[in-house]
Design a protein around this motif. Structure first.
Motif, PDB file in Angstrom:
ATOM      1  N   VAL A  73       0.866  -1.177   0.000  1.00 10.29           N
ATOM      2  CA  VAL A  73       0.000   0.000   0.000  1.00 10.29           C
ATOM      3  C   VAL A  73       0.900   1.224   0.000  1.00 10.29           C
ATOM      4  O   VAL A  73       1.922   1.256   0.698  1.00 10.29           O
ATOM      5  CB  VAL A  73      -0.915  -0.001   1.243  1.00 10.29           C
ATOM      6  CG1 VAL A  73      -1.687   1.305   1.355  1.00 10.29           C
ATOM      7  CG2 VAL A  73      -1.869  -1.183   1.205  1.00 10.29           C
ATOM      8  N   ASP A  77      -3.797   6.918  -0.351  1.00  7.11           N
ATOM      9  CA  ASP A  77      -4.794   5.847  -0.485  1.00  7.11           C
ATOM     10  C   ASP A  77      -5.730   5.937   0.712  1.00  7.11           C
ATOM     11  O   ASP A  77      -5.405   6.570   1.724  1.00  7.11           O
ATOM     12  CB  ASP A  77      -4.116   4.474  -0.528  1.00  7.11           C
ATOM     13  CG  ASP A  77      -4.983   3.380  -1.142  1.00  7.11           C
ATOM     14  OD1 ASP A  77      -6.197   3.607  -1.342  1.00  7.11           O
ATOM     15  OD2 ASP A  77      -4.450   2.280  -1.395  1.00  7.11           O
ATOM     16  N   SER A 101      -7.825  -1.799  -0.415  1.00  2.00           N
ATOM     17  CA  SER A 101      -7.343  -0.504  -0.894  1.00  2.00           C
ATOM     18  C   SER A 101      -8.354   0.083  -1.871  1.00  2.00           C
ATOM     19  O   SER A 101      -8.737  -0.581  -2.832  1.00  2.00           O
ATOM     20  CB  SER A 101      -5.993  -0.682  -1.599  1.00  2.00           C
ATOM     21  OG  SER A 101      -5.723   0.403  -2.460  1.00  2.00           O
ATOM     22  N   ARG A 102      -8.771   1.313  -1.609  1.00  2.39           N
ATOM     23  CA  ARG A 102      -9.654   1.994  -2.572  1.00  2.39           C
ATOM     24  C   ARG A 102      -8.921   2.248  -3.884  1.00  2.39           C
ATOM     25  O   ARG A 102      -9.486   2.099  -4.953  1.00  2.39           O
ATOM     26  CB  ARG A 102     -10.139   3.322  -2.004  1.00  2.39           C
ATOM     27  CG  ARG A 102     -11.271   3.174  -1.049  1.00  2.39           C
ATOM     28  CD  ARG A 102     -12.317   4.260  -1.303  1.00  2.39           C
ATOM     29  NE  ARG A 102     -13.485   3.938  -0.521  1.00  2.39           N
ATOM     30  CZ  ARG A 102     -14.033   4.744   0.361  1.00  2.39           C
ATOM     31  NH1 ARG A 102     -13.519   5.930   0.578  1.00  2.39           N
ATOM     32  NH2 ARG A 102     -15.099   4.379   1.016  1.00  2.39           N
ATOM     33  N   GLN A 103      -7.654   2.624  -3.781  1.00  2.00           N
ATOM     34  CA  GLN A 103      -6.871   2.939  -4.980  1.00  2.00           C
ATOM     35  C   GLN A 103      -6.699   1.702  -5.860  1.00  2.00           C
ATOM     36  O   GLN A 103      -6.853   1.768  -7.073  1.00  2.00           O
ATOM     37  CB  GLN A 103      -5.506   3.485  -4.556  1.00  2.00           C
ATOM     38  CG  GLN A 103      -4.614   3.878  -5.710  1.00  2.00           C
ATOM     39  CD  GLN A 103      -3.282   4.425  -5.222  1.00  2.00           C
ATOM     40  OE1 GLN A 103      -3.158   4.888  -4.107  1.00  2.00           O
ATOM     41  NE2 GLN A 103      -2.293   4.374  -6.075  1.00  2.00           N
ATOM     42  N   GLN A 104      -6.386   0.568  -5.251  1.00  3.37           N
ATOM     43  CA  GLN A 104      -6.130  -0.658  -6.008  1.00  3.37           C
ATOM     44  C   GLN A 104      -7.388  -1.498  -6.251  1.00  3.37           C
ATOM     45  O   GLN A 104      -7.365  -2.401  -7.077  1.00  3.37           O
ATOM     46  CB  GLN A 104      -5.102  -1.520  -5.271  1.00  3.37           C
ATOM     47  CG  GLN A 104      -3.766  -0.832  -5.099  1.00  3.37           C
ATOM     48  CD  GLN A 104      -2.814  -1.674  -4.290  1.00  3.37           C
ATOM     49  OE1 GLN A 104      -2.521  -2.810  -4.661  1.00  3.37           O
ATOM     50  NE2 GLN A 104      -2.329  -1.140  -3.179  1.00  3.37           N
TER      51      GLN A 104
END
Length: 153
Positions: A73, A77, A101-104
């Motif tokens: 991470v 993020d 993870s919101r980003q991933q």
């Protein structure tokens, strides 16, 4: 992304801070245990454990914890940490965590913790109260609570 958190009744949102990065520019491994702690306290709030602790002076003590890292991470993020109880005995319970993870848009980390109930008045292990057991079962109706732990161990 919500489907990744299915089965976790309490979801805690945690923004990743720049200061949590290590020399390799990803979240340092020790920080995940703080994320788990934050999620654990959020779960405890949902079941009224901290209020019960104030009244009875019987509360949770972390007996052991572990983490399994899937993906690194990085900052920036926002993480969603799902928490649940996976097993309950007379004087202890096990919690499980999942970090998304919101980003991933993926699961990055799994965690587990063993919690023992402790009577801070007598400085000894204590049974989980019927009230607390009921609150866990209310939050997680599919969980089967066991009464198998020998308090002398």
């Amino acid at each position: 992304m919500d489907s990744l958190l299915d089965g976790y009744p309490v979801i805690t949102e945690i923004p990743v801070a720049w200061g949590e990065m290590d020399a390799l520019q990803h979240v340092n491994n020790v920080v995940y245990f703080r994320y788990f702690e934050t999620a654990r306290l959020d779960y405890f709030t949902h079941i009224g454990l901290m209020e019960e602790l104030k009244e009875s002076r019987v509360g949770p003590v972390l007996s052991g914890t572990q983490s399994r890292y899937r993906l690194p991470v990085t900052y920036p993020d926002t993480l969603l940490v799902g928490s649940r109880v996976s097993a309950v005995d007379k004087d202890r319970f096990t919690m499980e965590y999942i970090i998304v993870s919101r980003q991933q848009q993926q699961i990055t980390t799994y965690g587990q913790a063993d919690i023992v109930m402790f009577d801070f008045n007598t400085h000894s292990k204590a049974e989980i109260s019927h009230t607390l057991r009921g609150q866990i079962e209310k939050l997680q109706p599919d969980l089967v609570c066991q009464d198998t732990t020998d308090l002398t161990s």
